[in-house]
Scaffold this motif. Sequence first.
Motif, mmCIF file in Angstrom:
data_model
loop_
_atom_site.group_PDB
_atom_site.id
_atom_site.type_symbol
_atom_site.label_atom_id
_atom_site.label_comp_id
_atom_site.label_asym_id
_atom_site.label_seq_id
_atom_site.Cartn_x
_atom_site.Cartn_y
_atom_site.Cartn_z
ATOM 1 N N LEU A 139 3.772 0.684 2.828
ATOM 2 C CA LEU A 139 3.857 -0.643 3.441
ATOM 3 C C LEU A 139 4.335 -1.590 2.352
ATOM 4 C CD1 LEU A 139 3.361 -2.585 5.799
ATOM 5 C CD2 LEU A 139 1.044 -2.857 4.950
ATOM 6 N N ARG B 204 0.838 -1.201 0.000
ATOM 7 C CA ARG B 204 0.000 0.000 0.000
ATOM 8 C C ARG B 204 0.865 1.239 0.000
ATOM 9 N NH1 ARG B 204 -5.249 -0.329 3.773
ATOM 10 N NH2 ARG B 204 -6.378 0.136 1.909
ATOM 11 N N GLU B 205 0.364 2.259 -0.640
ATOM 12 C CA GLU B 205 0.993 3.579 -0.625
ATOM 13 C C GLU B 205 -0.097 4.616 -0.404
ATOM 14 O OE1 GLU B 205 2.752 3.862 -4.500
ATOM 15 O OE2 GLU B 205 4.680 3.161 -3.781
ATOM 16 N N TRP C 56 3.008 7.390 3.207
ATOM 17 C CA TRP C 56 3.181 6.143 3.961
ATOM 18 C C TRP C 56 3.330 5.017 2.959
ATOM 19 C CZ3 TRP C 56 -0.980 9.416 4.981
ATOM 20 C CH2 TRP C 56 -0.914 10.123 6.196
ATOM 21 N N ALA D 87 11.490 2.681 4.548
ATOM 22 C CA ALA D 87 11.108 1.274 4.676
ATOM 23 C C ALA D 87 12.296 0.359 4.367
ATOM 24 C CB ALA D 87 9.941 0.957 3.746
ATOM 25 N N THR E 180 7.523 6.069 6.441
ATOM 26 C CA THR E 180 6.723 7.286 6.363
ATOM 27 C C THR E 180 7.632 8.485 6.186
ATOM 28 O OG1 THR E 180 5.085 8.645 7.517
ATOM 29 C CG2 THR E 180 6.685 7.497 8.874
ATOM 30 N N SER F 52 14.548 0.358 7.302
ATOM 31 C CA SER F 52 13.961 -0.447 8.368
ATOM 32 C C SER F 52 14.199 -1.932 8.118
ATOM 33 C CB SER F 52 12.469 -0.144 8.469
ATOM 34 O OG SER F 52 11.859 -0.941 9.415
ATOM 35 N N SER G 297 7.773 -7.655 6.280
ATOM 36 C CA SER G 297 6.980 -6.483 5.923
ATOM 37 C C SER G 297 7.508 -5.296 6.712
ATOM 38 C CB SER G 297 5.507 -6.687 6.264
ATOM 39 O OG SER G 297 4.964 -7.679 5.449
ATOM 40 N N CYS G 298 7.752 -4.211 6.021
ATOM 41 C CA CYS G 298 8.282 -3.017 6.674
ATOM 42 C C CYS G 298 7.471 -1.802 6.244
ATOM 43 C CB CYS G 298 9.752 -2.809 6.345
ATOM 44 S SG CYS G 298 10.798 -4.060 7.071
ATOM 45 N N TYR G 299 7.508 -0.806 7.103
ATOM 46 C CA TYR G 299 6.682 0.380 6.970
ATOM 47 C C TYR G 299 7.597 1.593 6.933
ATOM 48 C CZ TYR G 299 3.086 3.718 8.431
ATOM 49 O OH TYR G 299 2.233 4.768 8.500
ATOM 50 N N ARG H 291 9.688 5.079 0.816
ATOM 51 C CA ARG H 291 10.235 3.767 0.449
ATOM 52 C C ARG H 291 11.659 3.609 0.977
ATOM 53 N NH1 ARG H 291 8.477 3.337 -5.804
ATOM 54 N NH2 ARG H 291 6.259 3.122 -5.447
ATOM 55 N N ASP I 92 6.463 -5.424 1.287
ATOM 56 C CA ASP I 92 6.995 -6.733 1.642
ATOM 57 C C ASP I 92 8.346 -6.893 0.960
ATOM 58 O OD1 ASP I 92 4.756 -7.442 3.098
ATOM 59 O OD2 ASP I 92 3.750 -8.342 1.370
#
Length: 178
Positions: free
Chosen positions: A97, A77-78, A95, A138, A116, A141, A112-114, A135, A99
């Motif tokens: 999300l 998702r974006e 934001w 993410a 923002t 992360s 899965s990383c997030y 991105r 994989d």
Amino acid sequence: MDNIVENRKELLTYTKGMILPTDNLLWLSARDKLILCQITDPKVILKWPMWSYVPVWYIERCLNFVSNFNRGLKVQREWIKTYENKNWKTIHDAWVLADFYIVIEWQKVERSCYGTWQMYANPAISDFVVLEAARSIATKSFADTLGIASDKLSKEFDELRKQKEELNTSTVTANFWK
């Protein structure tokens, strides 16, 4: 941590002090490559007056080095939200999300990383720049979960969390006393 530093010193003396991962070190095992990428070279860290950070190009290079370019991501998702703050400045919030996967020694690691990011509107940039920055966060992360540049990234994320917590608590107390 001391064991990692000792192993890294051994690898660096054996590899003639190369700190940035290069193709000359493909003969190393994945474990040795991860050890080599755990401690960030001070030359790579970029510094601003208030903070310092590890650039994304270094993180991506380390991920490619460890996995021999066998990695990827699928964006789940974006979101982009545009609004005006109290000072009538337009702000873009993004934001992401995603994989991520990486193959290390024939084993696929998926997480899965997030990410923002928040940026003021600028006529010279588009909304895509804000998404790309999210991105990048993410990706950092994901690299932090693998231990890549963990000496600096963990501190970087802790500083960001503290700044956001301070901002949120000051906003909450300011709204409370109104």
